[in-house]
Design a protein around this motif. Structure first.
Motif, PDB file in Angstrom:
ATOM      1  N   LEU A  94       0.726  -1.169   0.013  1.00  0.00           N
ATOM      2  CA  LEU A  94       0.087  -0.016   0.083  1.00  0.00           C
ATOM      3  C   LEU A  94       0.637   1.409  -0.016  1.00  0.00           C
ATOM      4  CD1 LEU A  94      -2.489   1.775   0.776  1.00  0.00           C
ATOM      5  CD2 LEU A  94      -2.472   0.985   3.001  1.00  0.00           C
ATOM      6  N   LEU A  95       0.735   2.165  -1.024  1.00  0.00           N
ATOM      7  CA  LEU A  95       1.491   3.166  -1.029  1.00  0.00           C
ATOM      8  C   LEU A  95       0.747   4.464  -0.431  1.00  0.00           C
ATOM      9  CD1 LEU A  95       2.104   3.205  -5.033  1.00  0.00           C
ATOM     10  CD2 LEU A  95       4.012   2.652  -3.214  1.00  0.00           C
ATOM     11  N   ALA A  96       1.177   4.670   0.754  1.00  0.00           N
ATOM     12  CA  ALA A  96       0.443   5.812   1.859  1.00  0.00           C
ATOM     13  C   ALA A  96       1.548   6.770   2.219  1.00  0.00           C
ATOM     14  CB  ALA A  96       0.114   5.020   2.730  1.00  0.00           C
ATOM     15  N   GLY A  97       2.449   7.056   1.495  1.00  0.00           N
ATOM     16  CA  GLY A  97       3.539   7.997   1.743  1.00  0.00           C
ATOM     17  C   GLY A  97       2.991   9.593   1.105  1.00  0.00           C
ATOM     18  N   GLY A  98       2.120   9.648   0.274  1.00  0.00           N
ATOM     19  CA  GLY A  98       1.940  10.859  -0.109  1.00  0.00           C
ATOM     20  C   GLY A  98       1.272  11.860   0.825  1.00  0.00           C
ATOM     21  N   MET A  99       1.133  13.253   0.234  1.00  0.00           N
ATOM     22  CA  MET A  99       0.892  14.431   1.201  1.00  0.00           C
ATOM     23  C   MET A  99      -0.680  14.455   1.074  1.00  0.00           C
ATOM     24  SD  MET A  99       3.848  15.167   2.891  1.00  0.00           S
ATOM     25  CE  MET A  99       3.403  16.941   3.289  1.00  0.00           C
ATOM     26  N   GLY A 100      -1.292  14.010   0.083  1.00  0.00           N
ATOM     27  CA  GLY A 100      -2.558  14.257  -0.205  1.00  0.00           C
ATOM     28  C   GLY A 100      -3.111  15.701  -0.110  1.00  0.00           C
ATOM     29  N   THR A 101      -2.131  16.654  -0.609  1.00  0.00           N
ATOM     30  CA  THR A 101      -2.596  18.164  -0.415  1.00  0.00           C
ATOM     31  C   THR A 101      -3.753  18.558  -1.173  1.00  0.00           C
ATOM     32  OG1 THR A 101      -0.859  18.235  -2.354  1.00  0.00           O
ATOM     33  CG2 THR A 101      -0.133  19.023  -0.104  1.00  0.00           C
ATOM     34  N   ARG A 102      -4.229  17.691  -2.244  1.00  0.00           N
ATOM     35  CA  ARG A 102      -5.276  18.277  -2.851  1.00  0.00           C
ATOM     36  C   ARG A 102      -6.619  18.108  -1.956  1.00  0.00           C
ATOM     37  NH1 ARG A 102      -4.470  14.946  -8.295  1.00  0.00           N
ATOM     38  NH2 ARG A 102      -3.139  14.099  -6.919  1.00  0.00           N
ATOM     39  N   LEU A 103      -6.481  17.030  -0.923  1.00  0.00           N
ATOM     40  CA  LEU A 103      -7.814  16.795  -0.230  1.00  0.00           C
ATOM     41  C   LEU A 103      -7.617  17.802   1.007  1.00  0.00           C
ATOM     42  CD1 LEU A 103     -10.078  14.829   0.098  1.00  0.00           C
ATOM     43  CD2 LEU A 103      -8.688  13.104   1.676  1.00  0.00           C
ATOM     44  N   LYS A 176       9.422   3.368   5.857  1.00  0.00           N
ATOM     45  CA  LYS A 176       9.106   4.940   5.531  1.00  0.00           C
ATOM     46  C   LYS A 176       9.818   4.997   3.895  1.00  0.00           C
ATOM     47  CE  LYS A 176       9.645   6.693  10.020  1.00  0.00           C
ATOM     48  NZ  LYS A 176      10.546   7.446  11.140  1.00  0.00           N
ATOM     49  N   GLN A 177       9.288   5.972   3.289  1.00  0.00           N
ATOM     50  CA  GLN A 177      10.239   6.096   2.055  1.00  0.00           C
ATOM     51  C   GLN A 177      11.094   7.374   2.255  1.00  0.00           C
ATOM     52  OE1 GLN A 177       6.247   7.929   0.120  1.00  0.00           O
ATOM     53  NE2 GLN A 177       8.094   8.639  -1.149  1.00  0.00           N
ATOM     54  N   ASN A 178      11.957   7.452   1.210  1.00  0.00           N
ATOM     55  CA  ASN A 178      13.116   8.441   1.236  1.00  0.00           C
ATOM     56  C   ASN A 178      12.347   9.897   0.833  1.00  0.00           C
ATOM     57  OD1 ASN A 178      14.605   6.206   1.381  1.00  0.00           O
ATOM     58  ND2 ASN A 178      14.971   6.410  -0.661  1.00  0.00           N
ATOM     59  N   ASN A 202       9.703  11.406  -1.629  1.00  0.00           N
ATOM     60  CA  ASN A 202      10.447  11.577  -3.016  1.00  0.00           C
ATOM     61  C   ASN A 202       9.393  10.961  -4.171  1.00  0.00           C
ATOM     62  OD1 ASN A 202      10.532   8.706  -2.190  1.00  0.00           O
ATOM     63  ND2 ASN A 202      12.775   8.582  -3.121  1.00  0.00           N
ATOM     64  N   GLY A 203       8.199  10.779  -3.893  1.00  0.00           N
ATOM     65  CA  GLY A 203       7.271  10.351  -5.240  1.00  0.00           C
ATOM     66  C   GLY A 203       7.017   8.803  -5.134  1.00  0.00           C
ATOM     67  N   ASN A 204       5.937   8.262  -5.529  1.00  0.00           N
ATOM     68  CA  ASN A 204       5.764   6.864  -5.134  1.00  0.00           C
ATOM     69  C   ASN A 204       6.660   5.854  -6.128  1.00  0.00           C
ATOM     70  OD1 ASN A 204       4.652   7.101  -7.770  1.00  0.00           O
ATOM     71  ND2 ASN A 204       2.608   7.221  -7.221  1.00  0.00           N
ATOM     72  N   ALA A 232      -2.424   2.291  -4.908  1.00  0.00           N
ATOM     73  CA  ALA A 232      -2.552   3.669  -4.122  1.00  0.00           C
ATOM     74  C   ALA A 232      -3.535   3.513  -2.929  1.00  0.00           C
ATOM     75  CB  ALA A 232      -3.160   4.746  -5.145  1.00  0.00           C
ATOM     76  N   VAL A 233      -3.496   4.584  -2.246  1.00  0.00           N
ATOM     77  CA  VAL A 233      -4.207   4.409  -0.903  1.00  0.00           C
ATOM     78  C   VAL A 233      -5.706   5.075  -1.179  1.00  0.00           C
ATOM     79  CG1 VAL A 233      -3.642   6.865  -0.088  1.00  0.00           C
ATOM     80  CG2 VAL A 233      -4.267   5.259   1.589  1.00  0.00           C
ATOM     81  N   ASP A 234      -5.806   5.734  -2.416  1.00  0.00           N
ATOM     82  CA  ASP A 234      -7.060   6.594  -2.447  1.00  0.00           C
ATOM     83  C   ASP A 234      -7.997   5.948  -3.519  1.00  0.00           C
ATOM     84  OD1 ASP A 234      -5.557   7.197  -4.845  1.00  0.00           O
ATOM     85  OD2 ASP A 234      -5.050   9.044  -3.987  1.00  0.00           O
ATOM     86  N   ILE A 384     -10.015   9.339  -4.772  1.00  0.00           N
ATOM     87  CA  ILE A 384     -10.222  10.219  -4.088  1.00  0.00           C
ATOM     88  C   ILE A 384      -8.843  10.989  -3.895  1.00  0.00           C
ATOM     89  CG2 ILE A 384     -10.861  11.141  -1.717  1.00  0.00           C
ATOM     90  CD1 ILE A 384     -12.462   8.618  -0.993  1.00  0.00           C
ATOM     91  N   LYS A 385      -9.070  12.202  -4.738  1.00  0.00           N
ATOM     92  CA  LYS A 385      -8.243  13.252  -4.658  1.00  0.00           C
ATOM     93  C   LYS A 385      -8.451  14.456  -4.086  1.00  0.00           C
ATOM     94  CE  LYS A 385      -5.291  10.580  -7.556  1.00  0.00           C
ATOM     95  NZ  LYS A 385      -4.155   9.900  -6.642  1.00  0.00           N
ATOM     96  N   ASN A 386      -9.718  14.801  -4.451  1.00  0.00           N
ATOM     97  CA  ASN A 386     -10.117  16.292  -4.172  1.00  0.00           C
ATOM     98  C   ASN A 386     -11.511  15.994  -3.310  1.00  0.00           C
ATOM     99  OD1 ASN A 386      -8.698  17.609  -5.980  1.00  0.00           O
ATOM    100  ND2 ASN A 386      -9.586  16.462  -7.454  1.00  0.00           N
TER     101      ASN A 386
HETATM  102  P1  UTP Z   1      -0.854  11.226  -5.622  1.00  0.00           P
HETATM  103  O1  UTP Z   1      -0.151  11.478  -7.148  1.00  0.00           O
HETATM  104  O2  UTP Z   1      -2.338  11.333  -5.559  1.00  0.00           O
HETATM  105  O3  UTP Z   1      -0.255  12.461  -4.519  1.00  0.00           O
HETATM  106  O4  UTP Z   1      -0.468   9.757  -5.033  1.00  0.00           O
HETATM  107  P2  UTP Z   1      -0.403  12.533  -3.124  1.00  0.00           P
HETATM  108  O5  UTP Z   1       0.799  13.295  -2.393  1.00  0.00           O
HETATM  109  O6  UTP Z   1      -1.017  11.571  -2.495  1.00  0.00           O
HETATM  110  O7  UTP Z   1      -1.601  13.473  -3.162  1.00  0.00           O
HETATM  111  P3  UTP Z   1      -1.593  15.493  -3.884  1.00  0.00           P
HETATM  112  O8  UTP Z   1      -1.092  15.265  -5.243  1.00  0.00           O
HETATM  113  O9  UTP Z   1      -0.553  15.942  -2.627  1.00  0.00           O
HETATM  114  O10 UTP Z   1      -2.983  15.730  -3.612  1.00  0.00           O
HETATM  115  C1  UTP Z   1      -0.681   8.519  -5.562  1.00  0.00           C
HETATM  116  C2  UTP Z   1      -0.574   7.456  -4.605  1.00  0.00           C
HETATM  117  O11 UTP Z   1       0.970   7.371  -4.333  1.00  0.00           O
HETATM  118  C3  UTP Z   1       1.034   7.400  -2.853  1.00  0.00           C
HETATM  119  C4  UTP Z   1      -0.023   8.361  -2.184  1.00  0.00           C
HETATM  120  O12 UTP Z   1      -0.092   8.021  -0.989  1.00  0.00           O
HETATM  121  C5  UTP Z   1      -1.100   7.580  -3.181  1.00  0.00           C
HETATM  122  O13 UTP Z   1      -1.352   6.328  -2.606  1.00  0.00           O
HETATM  123  N1  UTP Z   1       2.355   8.515  -2.910  1.00  0.00           N
HETATM  124  C6  UTP Z   1       2.638   9.512  -3.457  1.00  0.00           C
HETATM  125  C7  UTP Z   1       3.485   7.920  -1.995  1.00  0.00           C
HETATM  126  O14 UTP Z   1       3.347   6.840  -1.344  1.00  0.00           O
HETATM  127  N2  UTP Z   1       4.564   8.529  -1.877  1.00  0.00           N
HETATM  128  C8  UTP Z   1       4.790   9.750  -2.550  1.00  0.00           C
HETATM  129  O15 UTP Z   1       5.868  10.369  -2.395  1.00  0.00           O
HETATM  130  C9  UTP Z   1       3.589  10.246  -3.256  1.00  0.00           C
END
Ligand code: UTP
Length: 407
Positions: A94-103, A176-178, A202-204, A232-234, A384-386
């Motif tokens: 499960l990729l759950a390292g993102g910041m989800g800023t759009r949400l 934890k991711q880099n 640093n991105g998925n 992806a988590v969303d 779910i992005k927004n």
């Molecule tokens: P998104 O491209 O939607 O990025 O990630 P994000 O950071 O979650 O959301 P915004 O763009 O800031 O709104 C798609 C998937 O990749 C994971 C996210 O958690 C989601 O499951 N991801 C994204 C990571 O695990 N690491 C990252 O550095 C970026």
């Protein structure tokens, strides 16, 4: 690393200003900053000097395995998939390292409650879906969860509190991711605190190297895992390690299986699976020429018609060749909180700088073969992005209702 060495490292790249508050820091703060300078890879900043973008190769269509074919062979695929899962040869990530800023939600995205009459967390939907396969195959699948420095503690605390929504805790492994540094439009690093340079995940696409750094490639090998489903988590409707998908990917003997959905319109804003210089690749919607958009395959369907949904089944033995340094680094405009000249914390309303990310889609092009595997959009794709509008909490709720999931 000593203070002098850290200063010299930053001076060499024109970033000495990160020590602006150094003299006033506590001993702990001084140590933190020096450690961060030592551990962070600042080489990504060089990409700004040469950011014209990677030159793309020649695109051609890649036929997807369509739903009708999958249905015809479903028994064969299903049996093969169940066997591979039961033999312990699959794991999930499960990729759950993102910041989800759009949400615009301060907690990790998976903690978002999409329920209406009762709580229903995004993480809960994922565990429910994975549990379906556990029940069906009578196998507790190893689940890895990638977090980042920014959301690790909150994620672990929440899932423990919720008892992993019925999943077996001893089958879950976090890592934890880099992190990558973030800078302003002139390339100057931001400070997020007086003793901390701004960094962001640093991105998925960093998942495999981050897993290796945590020693988990050895764990996968020791446990005999050959395939890993990365998702992806969303997407609250996606199925994970569903036996048919696993069976089709294994029987087709490809490097990676990729779930795809038929595009809603020819100009839909999704990346499309295709070939680029005869290797699998993803062409972004803005790279599709009119000719490509109008091209038809032999059945008269658009030739570039299947969009990726960030759900891939990778053959692990091929991943060591997909090294980090081969993946392009994307420079992305983002809103980056920082402290200004006077030490005030600023939360910008508009993008104010660059972040550096590697993307999982770019891994596909490093591999030799790929199976685009069609799934039904209405049944498996509710990202779910927004908060509102396209790919939002609202649209996902509608789709969940259509699939008879109580909200
Ligand atoms: P998104 O491209 O939607 O990025 O990630 P994000 O950071 O979650 O959301 P915004 O763009 O800031 O709104 C798609 C998937 O990749 C994971 C996210 O958690 C989601 O499951 N991801 C994204 C990571 O695990 N690491 C990252 O550095 C970026």
């Amino acid at each position: 690393m000593t203070y002098e060495e850290a200063r010299a490292k930053m001076a060499a790249i024109g970033q000495e200003h990160v020590f602006k508050y150094y003299d006033g820091l506590s001993e702990e703060g001084k140590k933190n900053l020096i450690r961060q300078v030592e551990e962070t890879d600042f080489s990504v900043l060089k990409r700004l000097e040469n950011s014209a973008g990677e030159k793309r190769g020649v695109f051609s269509p890649l036929a997807a395995m369509r739903i009708d074919e999958i249905e015809t062979r479903s028994k064969e695929f299903h049996n093969a998939g169940v066997k591979v899962i039961k033999e312990g040869r699959t794991a999930a990530l499960l990729l759950a390292g993102g910041m989800g800023t759009r949400l615009a939600f301060d907690e990790p995205k998976g903690m978002y409650d999409i329920g209406i009459t009762k709580p229903l967390y995004i993480f809960e939907r994922i565990f429910e879906n994975l549990l379906c396969v556990v029940r069906e195959t009578d196998t507790w699948i190893r689940l890895f969860i990638m977090t980042s420095e920014k959301n690790h503690e909150a994620t672990v605390r929440f899932l423990k509190e919720k008892d992993f929504f019925g999943y077996r805790e001893d089958r879950v492994v976090f890592f934890k991711q880099n992190m990558a540094p973030a800078c302003d439009f002139e390339g100057k690093l931001f400070l997020e605190a007086k003793d901390r340079i701004s960094t962001s995940p640093n991105g998925n696409g960093g998942w495999y190297s981050s897993m290796c750094r945590a020693g988990l490639d050895r764990m996968l090998a020791d446990e005999g895992v050959e395939w890993i489903n990365v998702f992806a988590v969303d997407n609250v409707l996606q199925r994970i390690l569903d036996p048919c998908f696993v069976g089709a990917t294994v029987l087709e003997d490809v490097s990676v299986g990729a779930k795809v959905v038929r595009k809603a319109t020819p100009d839909e804003k999704v990346g499309v699976l295709c070939l680029e210089d005869d290797r699998p690749s993803i062409v972004e919607y803005f790279e599709l020429s009119d000719a490509m958009m109008n091209e038809k395959d032999e059945s008269g369907e658009p030739a570039y018609n299947y969009g990726v949904i960030l759900n891939y089944l990778f053959r692990l033995s091929e991943l060591p060749s997909v090294a980090d340094d081969k993946l392009p680094v994307h420079i992305v405009k983002k809103q980056i909180p920082y402290i200004d000249e006077n030490g005030n914390e600023i939360k910008p309303e508009e993008p104010n700088g660059w972040k550096f990310e590697q993307l999982v889609v770019d891994m596909i092009h490093q591999l030799s073969s790929c199976l685009p595997y069609e799934v039904e959009r209405e049944k498996e794709f509710a990202p779910i992005k927004n908060l509102k509008g396209i790919d939002s909490v609202e649209s996902a709720r509608e789709l969940l209702k259509k699939n008879n999931i109580e909200l």
